[in-house]
Design an enzyme around this catalytic site. Structure first.
Site, PDB file in Angstrom:
ATOM      1  N   ASP A 186       5.917  45.008 108.434  1.00 21.48           N
ATOM      2  CA  ASP A 186       5.197  44.696 109.668  1.00 21.48           C
ATOM      3  C   ASP A 186       5.153  43.203 109.877  1.00 21.48           C
ATOM      4  O   ASP A 186       5.532  42.406 108.997  1.00 21.48           O
ATOM      5  CB  ASP A 186       3.816  45.352 109.716  1.00 21.48           C
ATOM      6  N   GLU A 229       2.344  47.446 114.714  1.00 23.94           N
ATOM      7  CA  GLU A 229       3.401  46.474 114.414  1.00 23.94           C
ATOM      8  C   GLU A 229       4.144  46.819 113.132  1.00 23.94           C
ATOM      9  O   GLU A 229       4.876  45.992 112.586  1.00 23.94           O
ATOM     10  CB  GLU A 229       2.811  45.061 114.323  1.00 23.94           C
TER      11      GLU A 229
END
Length: 317
Positions: A186, A229
């Site tokens: 991420d 994310e």
């Protein structure tokens, strides 16, 4: 009562094509529908070869069809699904169809006149509406299938489909005894990025990031958005060393990339966890995700912008 006076007016009012040929494939008759759509006049083409008048006909195929009708004296058929058209005729739906020609259902009928002369009548039904509907249906189904597979923002795989592929790859790895690795990564400090540039800026970075990552992967790899994310990559036929190399390349490539959003130049980094398939029990896919997630968490705690591989001690390779 002699009913022959009915035939001409009726045939010429039909919203279908009617064409008649003799055994030498000479045109004997065509109705107003064909005259109008093919821009021909019967008086100009009568007794001419069918294949000279309509030069785009599938001649070999149509000869075989007509000869079968002549010899067996039984009808033959062709639908638009088998062959979109026999005679190239324009249709009235140029905007809604991908083809400029009328889709046709065709029937070839044997005819015999009172003197015993034999003919074949080709009936042409305009099936463009069905053809266009089928096209639109196929497009809608393709779009639906794509939406069921892809993440709406980044256009990489969505979590549900990605997890399905992971399970399939685990089964394949077990069957063929090949290595399988998983990357979870991420963006570092993504909340700060959203706070500074807004969610539109954050979404822009996610989209651009996904495009960059796709370019670095093989066709056989499965790249998906795991949530927010966080992303996952299933690396097929890849051992620990190979997976670590891919993860390092991703990490370095993204760190060296500037994402230009409006007047801003945004720099981001990744933290990546790597795990390798170790067992083949029914929870193997879940355990692989858990291991990669633990390695990712440790990479963040160790300073971010780095790659860590899962092992018993959660050490880098």
């Amino acid at each position: 009562m002699n009913e022959t006076w009915l035939f001409g007016p009726v045939l010429n009012q039909l919203n279908s094509g009617v064409l008649v040929v003799d055994p030498a494939f000479r045109l004997v008759y065509l109705n107003h529908f064909l005259e109008r759509h093919a821009k021909l006049q019967l008086q100009d083409v009568k007794n001419k070869s069918l294949f000279e008048v309509f030069t785009d006909l599938p001649e070999s195929w149509l000869r075989r069809k007509f000869e079968t009708v002549f010899s067996l004296q039984t009808p033959a058929f062709s639908t638009w699904e088998q062959r979109q058209y026999i005679v190239k005729l324009p249709h009235l739906r140029p905007v809604t169809s991908s083809s400029q020609y009328m889709a046709q259902n065709c029937t070839m009928l044997p005819l015999t006149d009172p003197e015993g002369g034999q003919y074949v009548c080709l009936l042409i039904e305009d099936a463009t509406d069905a053809f266009v509907y089928q096209q639109h249906l196929q497009q809608a189904m393709a779009q639906l299938e794509q939406s069921n597979r892809l993440d709406g923002l980044t256009q990489c795989l969505n979590r549900r489909f990605w997890e399905q592929q992971l399970k399939l790859e685990v089964q394949r790895a077990e069957r063929y005894q090949t290595p399988l690795s998983l990357l979870l990564f991420d963006l570092d400090r993504f909340k700060q990025l959203n706070d500074r540039y807004g969610h539109q800026g954050g979404d822009f970075v996610l989209v651009e990031l996904a495009a960059q990552v796709k370019q670095l992967l093989r066709d056989s790899d499965w790249f998906g958005r795991y949530g927010g994310e966080e992303f996952g990559i299933v690396l097929t036929n890849t051992d620990k060393a190979g997976a670590f190399e891919v993860a390092q390349r991703l990490c370095q490539q993204i760190a060296a990339t500037s994402f230009h959003y409006q007047q801003h130049k945004i720099q981001v980094t990744l933290s990546i966890g790597v795990a390798v398939l170790q067992n083949f029990d029914e929870r193997a896919a879940e355990q692989l995700i858990s291991a990669a997630d633990q390695a990712l968490y440790q990479a963040k705690r160790s300073g971010r912008n780095r790659v860590l591989c899962f092992d018993s001690g959660l050490t880098s390779i």
